[in-house]
Motif scaffolding. Structure first.
Motif: not given
Length: 200
Positions: A72-77, A93-105, A114-116
């Motif tokens: 996960e990335a947080r915008i700082i500037d 920030a924190q490592r994340q396990r990705i589930h059910q990736p999908r592409r929006g319109a 899911e945070p690790l």
């Protein structure tokens, strides 16, 4: 779990790392606006190249094309660049396990994440002091924003993460190091990869 936008890139971001980005596609401009408005983040995830002889993944199959673990990335500037593009600086920030990736319109990928567990704080063994020294020299040479990083040269995970981000290593090696939970193992594998690359 929560839903976050995904940003597939040819790079790996570690917790605590810096990532400057130039944003020009509409889907990512909208993503940045939402992240800043809601004080939320997005997940930087490394693109997974197709196997030799295979075609690039189809957009119709959202389960392939990038790895299932990112950060996960947080915008700082942010700033408006002279070329008219939006520049942002994000921090891992924190490592994340990705589930059910999908592409929006709108073309933006999202996924349930899911945070690790955070890596344990492990002091840097003296055997790896040369890696910390190399990292210090790199950070001094690179200038902003890296020169302004709060430095933790005695932290094994911090040293391994920053070096992996900065060195020109194969993307698959960087991803495997991100997925490792043992900071000392990560240092050893990083040093082995550096030696292999220097001798090739």
């Amino acid at each position: 779990m929560k839903t976050l936008p995904l940003f597939p890139l040819n790079t790996v971001l570690f917790p605590g790392g810096m990532l400057p980005l130039r944003i020009f596609e509409t889907r990512y401009l909208d993503m940045v606006r939402r992240c800043m408005r809601d004080d939320s983040g997005f997940v930087v995830v490394a693109i997974e190249p197709p196997a030799e002889g295979e075609e690039a993944p189809s957009e119709a199959d959202p389960s392939v094309g990038f790895h299932s673990l990112g950060t996960e990335a947080r915008i700082i500037d942010w700033d408006q660049r002279p070329d008219g593009l939006l520049g942002i600086l994000a921090r891992g920030a924190q490592r994340q396990r990705i589930h059910q990736p999908r592409r929006g319109a709108d073309g933006l990928w999202v996924g349930e994440v899911e945070p690790l567990d955070e890596w344990p704080a492990v002091s840097l063994p003296v055997d790896y002091a040369s890696l910390a020294e190399l990292l210090e020299r790199l950070l001094d040479q690179l200038g902003t924003p890296w020169s302004h990083l709060e430095r933790h040269p005695d932290d094994s995970a911090w040293v391994a993460g920053r070096l992996t981000e900065l060195l020109p290593l194969d993307l698959a090696i960087k991803q495997s190091l991100l997925e490792s939970d043992d900071p000392i193992d990560r240092l050893e594998r990083l040093r082995a990869a550096m030696l292999a690359q220097s001798s090739s």
